[in-house]
Design an enzyme around this catalytic site. Structure first.
Site, PDB file in Angstrom:
ATOM      1  CD  GLU A 166      10.351   3.773   7.384  1.00  0.00           C
ATOM      2  OE1 GLU A 166      10.871   2.981   8.190  1.00  0.00           O
ATOM      3  OE2 GLU A 166      10.695   4.969   7.291  1.00  0.00           O
ATOM      4  CD  GLU A 199       9.099   8.377   8.398  1.00  0.00           C
ATOM      5  OE1 GLU A 199      10.295   8.189   8.738  1.00  0.00           O
ATOM      6  OE2 GLU A 199       8.209   7.549   8.572  1.00  0.00           O
TER       7      GLU A 199
END
Length: 909
Positions: A482, A580
């Site tokens: 991320e 995710e």
């Protein structure tokens, strides 16, 4: 001395010697093997001022496990934090026979130090460490004595991180985020250190900034070199007649001299004779880059391919390597420590990440093809099995990975805020057919790029990539979690110096991490990704920082939306790959009882451990949309909230996962769904499907159904007020004879279906069959309406139910006719069977109801790791039997009161 009955030239141009097996087994001279002495016991640990000390400690070890083993109980994440603020010294006094080991080199090797340490042997400084993920070795040949004292002084990671951050601030080179959200109760500046990032706290975990010797410490005694790692890049030859093993043996060499060596490969299941590489008996190996590299072909007919879970067997072939290394062209001297050995297992498979123009004409596909077969990746995200690295045991790992296999998962993502997992983890993943999406250990932060830091990172990546690369389970490496998205979306307020942060991002991940990963580039594994989420290979066009790294038309996405109705499939994106996504729930009521003190207020403890920045608002909001949650002042509120949170999490994750699976054969071509997260590090609100004690939440029980190879999906389309019937089949070959769908219509007030319809269907092998769209008004007619009825849909092959699902037309809290089911239960039978050193306890529980019982939930109120045959199920028949198993040291006679049974009906007003 050479032992070679014959010789020849290998296809790859390396001179090989082929000999009889027995010739090599008995050729060696006794005592010529590298010797390893474990320094694994009799350690003492003392804090800086000497006020605390403990003796007779064994490795692996950590400060928390030695002095604060209760860190996971009550509020001890705060109460024991002082441990992380002190400095600690590990001391080991040991004897060594210096007269016996007069020749050769002696290395002192630390396989894992957590983290900032100074090492002294006999009061001489050996070196300093700064990376938990790096192996450190020191030549101590001239320092060892008969009586030795080894000291490892480890300094506080909290204060070290702060000092590093302050130095960067002073140089106007700050690296955010400084501190986690206040709800984390965490520590600051995790990104300053190369240690497990989540040890400073996360939204699912406590802060326990660990220190210690979390892996082995060894004395290695050898002449010149030892095998450290072996990489085997396996690929098919162009004509398909052979598999090729491109083998790279990475050696650790002491001294500053080139040396000679012979390498023997034994592959008894693949090759009729051992293979000897003796090129380096006359041509020296460089001590600067000590690698032995060669190719070995294996006929295709000798090989059974390795497949992911659900697609075939996981055949693994043992390879054994023996190296003899020596100085001087005359060959090894008698009784010198020249021989080192290493064994591993390999699987033969091809794996591609296919990124080509997508069917919808927008962007690229993002799918994995294994052995020529496109496979939908389904699974979860794996966090460390314990917050204390020294407690990440084989037993915990085995339970989690086997649970993943039982739920039909074929991929786990090892998330970048944890650790590079143990050899045991990856060996087990190989055996179970669980592909690993492997993040490097960078997550949710910007990172420094000073040369000292980058040098440490390069060594970290080199060592771990070499160690892991040969595993057939390793599907892809990704450099961070991320961080591209964080930079682009200004999560950490980097916009003020955006160009600097972009340059530093590229320097760290592209110029350093990716560069080192290329050392283990495989023909049978995709090139590394720079980030997750990302636009995959398309991000290269943006120099690896894309305007929208979450683009549905490229790469992978992470998706969370806590303000909408998670039970509604219409709220979710249509990505190429979802790596995710997820929802929170609370662990079971009894798990909370086990982790709290008697005088702790449960609600206060639950709130303390809720680290989500929004608190428990998302859990409660989603529960209240669908389930009859009592008022907070009600006596049964906590019990209901815990139970309902698990239903809500399981249903939302089911709906989202089914959507992604259903999009496989559409223009969206979604080909992966890895929900967040598999496991937990303590008893707390989190996204996990398995709690800290190893007991499955409802999510994991349900995942066994919604990830099944054959599944029926009843997907509600709110816009059209219709039900899409979708049939999913992951099996490459499937029997399509005698398949039907049966739609049973129930009233909430009555057992057994009041009406049913059925129709003939088919399955699409390794694909999705979009069966039909049925308007709700056509299903709920006459006595049935959206308030008083629900549907069960079964996929059958003749009389066998292959899969079932349910559709609830309105929220369950508003259901008309849903009343007390009159539930009663009994323990119908018990058996005990001794297996190894434990006794497997098995019980059957007979559950009787008079009316439909909604999401029947069972919980064992004893401190065992247990498994029910099903949980959170709909009971629409008068009698149903559920089986319970758990292991114990004795045959346990459970009382009925030690099994809790709940239903949603119990909480209806």
């Amino acid at each position: 001395m050479k032992c070679r009955p014959g010789s020849g030239r290998h296809d790859g141009g390396v001179l090989l010697v082929i000999g009889l097996w027995c010739g090599f087994i008995f050729c060696g001279i006794l005592g010529d093997s590298v010797e390893v002495i474990e320094l694994g016991s009799k350690w003492s640990i003392t804090n800086q001022n000497g006020s605390l000390s403990i003796a007779n400690q064994s490795l692996p070890s950590g400060i928390y496990s030695a002095f604060g083993a209760q860190v996971l109980e009550s509020y001890n994440d705060i109460n024991l934090r002082w441990l992380a603020y002190d400095n600690w010294t590990y001391t080991n006094k040991f004897q060594f026979d210096i007269h016996h080991y007069q020749r050769g080199h002696i290395n002192l090797t630390f396989h894992g130090i957590d983290t900032i340490a100074e090492i002294r042997l006999n009061h001489q400084l050996l070196g300093r460490t700064d990376n938990m993920f790096v192996r450190y070795s020191y030549d101590v040949s001239s320092i060892l004595q008969q009586e030795n004292i080894l000291e490892v002084e480890i300094v506080s990671p909290v204060w070290t991180a702060l000092a590093k951050a302050q130095a960067l601030d002073a140089a106007q080179r700050s690296v955010p985020p400084a501190c986690p959200h206040e709800r984390y109760n965490g520590e600051c500046h995790m990104n300053m250190l190369r240690k497990m990032q989540s040890s400073f706290a996360w939204d699912w975990g406590l802060a326990a900034p660990s220190m210690g010797l979390w892996k082995n410490v060894q004395l290695e005694i050898y002449e010149v070199a030892v095998i450290r790692d072996i990489d085997v890049d396996i690929s098919r030859t162009a004509n398909g007649s052979h598999w090729n093993m491109h083998i790279r043996c990475y050696l650790d060499a002491v001294g500053r001299q080139n040396f000679y060596g012979t390498l023997i490969l034994y592959a008894v299941e693949l090759l009729d004779h051992p293979v000897v590489v003796d090129t380096y008996t006359s041509q020296p190996i460089s001590y600067l880059t000590p690698i032995i590299e060669f190719d070995q072909a294996v006929p295709t007919e000798k090989v059974a391919t390795w497949w992911p879970n659900g697609y075939g067997d996981q055949k693994l072939y043992p390879l054994h390597f023996t190296l003899k290394a020596w100085l001087g062209s005359k060959g090894p001297e008698v009784r010198s420590k020249t021989k080192s050995q290493k064994s591993l297992r390999v699987g033969f498979r091809t794996l591609e990440l296919v990124e080509v123009p997508a069917p919808d004409g927008l962007g690229n596909t993002f799918l994995f093809r294994v052995n020529g077969l496109e496979i939908f990746m389904k699974g979860s995200n794996y966090i460390p099995s314990h917050i204390l690295p020294e407690n990440q045991t084989n037993d915990r790992i085995e339970h989690l990975l086997k649970s993943a296999k039982e739920a039909h998962m074929n991929m786990l993502r090892v998330w970048g805020g944890g650790v590079y997992e143990s050899d045991y983890f990856y060996n087990l993943a190989d055996s179970l057919g669980l592909l690993i999406w492997q993040d490097m250990m960078f997550a949710c932060a910007m990172y420094p790029v000073g040369e000292e830091y980058l040098s440490s990172v390069r060594e970290e990546v080199r060592q771990n990539a070499k160690r892991l690369s040969h595993h057939p389970s390793i599907a892809i490496f990704v450099t961070n979690n991320e961080n591209e998205a964080a930079l682009v979306n200004d999560w950490y307020h980097t916009i003020y110096d955006e160009e600097r942060f972009k340059a530093e991002y590229r320097e760290l991940y592209v110029a350093n991490v990716i560069h080192e990963l290329k050392l283990v580039s495989h023909k049978s594994r995709p090139q590394p990704l720079v980030s997750s989420p990302s636009n995959g290979k398309a991000s290269a066009m943006d120099n690896y920082i894309s305007e929208n790294p979450q683009d549905d038309y490229y790469g992978d996405v992470h998706f969370y939306d806590y303000l909408k109705d998670g039970w509604d499939p219409g709220i979710y994106p249509t990505p190429r790959f979802a790596s995710e996504y997820g929802f929170q729930s609370f662990p079971s009521f009894y798990s909370w009882q086990r982790s709290k003190n008697d005088d702790d207020d449960l609600a206060a403890l639950m709130n303390h451990r809720q680290h989500h920045p929004l608190g428990s608002y998302p859990i409660k909001t989603l529960v209240e949309r669908h389930l009859p949650l009592p008022l907070p002042e009600a006596e049964n509120y906590a019990e209901a909230l815990i139970y309902f949170s698990q239903i809500s999490q399981a249903m939302a994750t089911k709906v989202e996962t089914e959507l992604y699976r259903s999009l496989r054969d559409t223009a969206h071509n979604t080909m992966g769904a890895l929900y967040w997260q598999l496991n937990d590090v303590w008893v707390a609100p989190s996204w996990s499907g398995i709690d800290f004690y190893g007991n499955w939440k409802l999510l994991h029980y349900w995942a066994r159904d919604f990830l099944a190879p054959i599944a029926i999906v009843a997907q509600y389309d709110k816009t059209e007020d219709s039900l899409n019937i979708i049939l999913i089949c992951d099996e490459p070959q499937v029997d399509t004879e005698g398949l039907t769908v049966v739609a049973n219509k129930y009233l909430w007030s009555q057992l057994l279906p009041r009406d049913s319809i059925n129709w003939t269907v088919t399955l699409r092998p390794n694909g999705v069959q979009y069966d039909k769209v049925i308007p709700i008004k056509d299903l709920l007619v006459e006595e049935f309406n959206t308030r008083n009825a629900f549907l069960e849909l079964q996929l059958r092959r003749r009389q066998e139910v292959l899969s079932r699902t349910y559709f609830f037309p309105s929220n369950i809290a508003a259901a008309v006719g849903l009343e007390d089911p009159g539930l009663e239960y009994d323990i119908a039978s018990r058996t005990c069977l001794t297996t190894g050193n434990v006794i497997r306890n098995s019980l059957s529980i007979s559950i009787q109801v008079k009316r439909p019982a909604v999401f029947v939930y069972l919980e064992l109120l004893k401190p065992y790791q247990y498994l029910f045959s099903e949980n959170g199920y709909m009971q629409t028949t008068p009698v149903h039997v559920v089986y319970l198993t758990f292991d114990a040291t004795s045959c346990v006679r459970l009382r009925k009161s030690e099994i809790k049974v709940l239903t949603v009906n119990d909480f209806m007003p």
